[in-house]
Design an enzyme around this catalytic site. Structure first.
Site, PDB file in Angstrom:
ATOM      1  N   GLY A 119      10.647  51.694  19.938  1.00 21.41           N
ATOM      2  CA  GLY A 119      10.193  50.300  19.949  1.00 21.41           C
ATOM      3  C   GLY A 119      10.478  49.553  18.665  1.00 21.41           C
ATOM      4  CB  ALA A 120      11.864  50.379  15.467  1.00 17.85           C
ATOM      5  N   GLY A 121      13.480  48.363  17.920  1.00 17.23           N
ATOM      6  CA  GLY A 121      14.686  47.542  18.095  1.00 17.23           C
ATOM      7  C   GLY A 121      15.948  48.272  17.693  1.00 17.23           C
ATOM      8  CB  SER A 123      19.156  51.108  20.957  1.00 19.86           C
ATOM      9  OG  SER A 123      19.347  49.766  20.973  1.00 19.86           O
ATOM     10  CB  SER A 124      14.418  54.973  20.880  1.00 22.64           C
ATOM     11  OG  SER A 124      13.596  54.010  21.494  1.00 22.64           O
ATOM     12  CD  GLU A 157      17.008  50.550  29.079  1.00 19.93           C
ATOM     13  OE1 GLU A 157      15.954  49.940  29.310  1.00 19.93           O
ATOM     14  OE2 GLU A 157      17.118  51.394  28.169  1.00 19.93           O
ATOM     15  CG  ASP A 169      20.792  48.063  23.019  1.00 19.70           C
ATOM     16  OD1 ASP A 169      21.391  47.231  22.314  1.00 19.70           O
ATOM     17  OD2 ASP A 169      19.628  47.908  23.412  1.00 19.70           O
ATOM     18  CE1 TYR A 219      17.159  41.691  25.936  1.00 22.05           C
ATOM     19  CE2 TYR A 219      17.327  41.800  28.329  1.00 22.05           C
ATOM     20  CZ  TYR A 219      17.917  41.875  27.082  1.00 22.05           C
ATOM     21  OH  TYR A 219      19.270  42.117  26.984  1.00 22.05           O
TER      22      TYR A 219
HETATM   23  C1  GLA Z   1      18.249  44.576  23.627  1.00 19.84           C
HETATM   24  C2  GLA Z   1      19.171  44.764  24.829  1.00 19.84           C
HETATM   25  C3  GLA Z   1      20.614  44.436  24.488  1.00 19.84           C
HETATM   26  C4  GLA Z   1      20.726  43.080  23.810  1.00 19.84           C
HETATM   27  C5  GLA Z   1      19.702  42.962  22.679  1.00 19.84           C
HETATM   28  C6  GLA Z   1      19.685  41.585  22.077  1.00 19.84           C
HETATM   29  O1  GLA Z   1      18.530  45.517  22.640  1.00 19.84           O
HETATM   30  O2  GLA Z   1      19.105  46.086  25.300  1.00 19.84           O
HETATM   31  O3  GLA Z   1      21.422  44.482  25.635  1.00 19.84           O
HETATM   32  O4  GLA Z   1      20.602  42.040  24.735  1.00 19.84           O
HETATM   33  O5  GLA Z   1      18.404  43.272  23.103  1.00 19.84           O
HETATM   34  O6  GLA Z   1      20.882  41.303  21.463  1.00 19.84           O
END
Ligand code: GLA
Length: 383
Positions: A119-121, A123-124, A157, A169, A219
């Site tokens: 959850g830190a952005g 992409s775990s 996803e 990601d 999102y």
């Molecule tokens: C998340 C999504 C990606 C992308 C980013 C924002 O990480 O998984 O596909 O849209 O947000 O850039």
């Protein structure tokens, strides 16, 4: 991590298996542009997921999640979908492989663990999907091309986790290469590696440690706004338009009264952001990191005010970077919490980090986590 996985595998299933790994990612610039057919500029990092896997001769899967201290078992049937979110990633990858290739999967046992913060952005989840997609393809010799492996993660996803994400990601997690960022055109899927060794600068992530509960629905709403604007532009005499990528600022103006003020703002951000990625590429060709940094700040502004995916903690970290004279700083990834990515001159690094940790803790009651960025390889088998 390897030893821990090995030990747990031994405990749960006996013996040993093959180890695969895949990476989390950073993104220099180009946020929320992927599902708009635009450009992104990610790279894989030295934090990710690792799994030990072995075919078990049955048609069932048994997985142990070391960090969750939890296990799951399922067959390849929708009615057998596991309840735990973490297990749905693995299940989803299996089902999407079957959808893509037919019923070629075999049962397996696996233990996995990770060091990419959840959850830190960073992409775990993509790292987890890519690890399993890559591993199963490799072990079973399925011959799935790398881009399709990334798509399998993305569709996991969409179909099993409720996030209508773009491809960035999973792409970065599969295609990452040590020392290089990758510019991807998310419409044509053409990409190019950019060796990234900014002389005199460092990249560092500051993790706010904030997690937004409703991040996935927020999102998906952003994505919907973009699609609303595309539909309006199409209807306004530009039927060939497929993505916001195709929309010029003038065309957006034409539909100002036909879309909500909110959707308009979202589209404004995306159109600017797609251009910013191209500007950053030009700047990188000239080693012009000052321009790269300016664009990063502009992205933050846009994500905070127009796309509204920042939060007070991230805005605070961003302002602090600006005050300290940091070259570039912005919220990274989907937003709603997570990290800022900062481009910092060597000479300023220690002072900036010390100040950020101190002032953030004073304001929010806990320290941000600090992750120096090491750009690394993506999915692979470990010998
Ligand atoms: C998340 C999504 C990606 C992308 C980013 C924002 O990480 O998984 O596909 O849209 O947000 O850039």
């Amino acid at each position: 991590m390897k030893d821990r996985i090995h030990k747990l595998f031994q405990e749960h299933f006996g013996g040993t298996g093959t180890i695969y790994t895949s990476a989390g990612r950073i993104n220099l610039i180009g946020e929320h542009t992927d599902y708009n057919g635009g450009f992104v500029f990610p790279g894989a990092i030295d934090k990710g997921m690792m799994a030990m896997i072995r075919l078990n001769g049955t048609d069932r899967v048994r997985v142990w999640a070391a960090d969750m201290n939890d296990g799951a078992e399922f067959g390849f049937d929708e009615s057998d979908a596991p309840a735990a979110q973490w297990a749905r990633y693995v299940f989803g990858v299996c089902m999407e492989i079957i959808r893509s290739r037919g019923p070629l999967l075999r049962g397996f046992d696996a233990v996995f663990a990770g060091d990419v913060p959840l959850g830190a952005g960073m992409s775990s989840s993509a790292a987890l999907e890519s690890t399993f997609a890559y591993a199963l393809n490799d072990m079973l010799g399925l011959g799935i091309e790398s881009m399709e492996l990334a798509r399998i993660g993305q569709r996991t996803e969409h179909n099993y986790c409720g996030v209508k994400c773009g491809i960035m990601d999973q792409f970065a997690s599969i295609f990452g290469r040590s020392g290089s960022l990758i510019r991807l055109d998310c419409r044509s899927m053409e990409f190019r590696y950019y060796p990234f060794h900014p002389e005199g600068y460092r990249l560092v992530l500051l993790d706010s440690a904030v997690k937004h509960e409703l991040a996935s629905s927020a999102y998906n709403r952003r994505r919907q706004s973009c699609e609303n604007v595309v539909a309006a532009v199409k209807a306004a005499g530009h039927p060939w338009v497929e993505f916001l990528r195709d929309v010029r600022p003038q065309m957006l103006e034409e539909v100002r009264d036909k879309v909500s003020a909110e959707d308009f703002m979202r589209a404004e951000y995306v159109i600017d952001e797609i251009q910013r990625v191209l500007d950053v590429c030009d700047a990188l060709e000239k080693d012009d990191y000052e321009t790269v940094g300016e664009k990063m700040y502009a992205t933050h502004e846009g994500m905070s005010r127009l796309y509204e995916v920042s939060c007070p903690e991230l805005d605070f970290l961003n302002s602090l970077a600006r005050e300290c004279g940091v070259t570039g700083s912005r919220v990274m990834g989907g937003g709603f919490g997570g990290c800022t990515i900062n481009l910092v001159k060597d000479g300023l690094y220690d002072e900036f980090i010390a100040k950020a940790v101190r002032e953030y803790a004073a304001r929010f009651g806990h320290e941000p986590k600090v992750y120096p960025v090491v750009i690394s390889d993506g999915a692979r088998k470990l010998e």
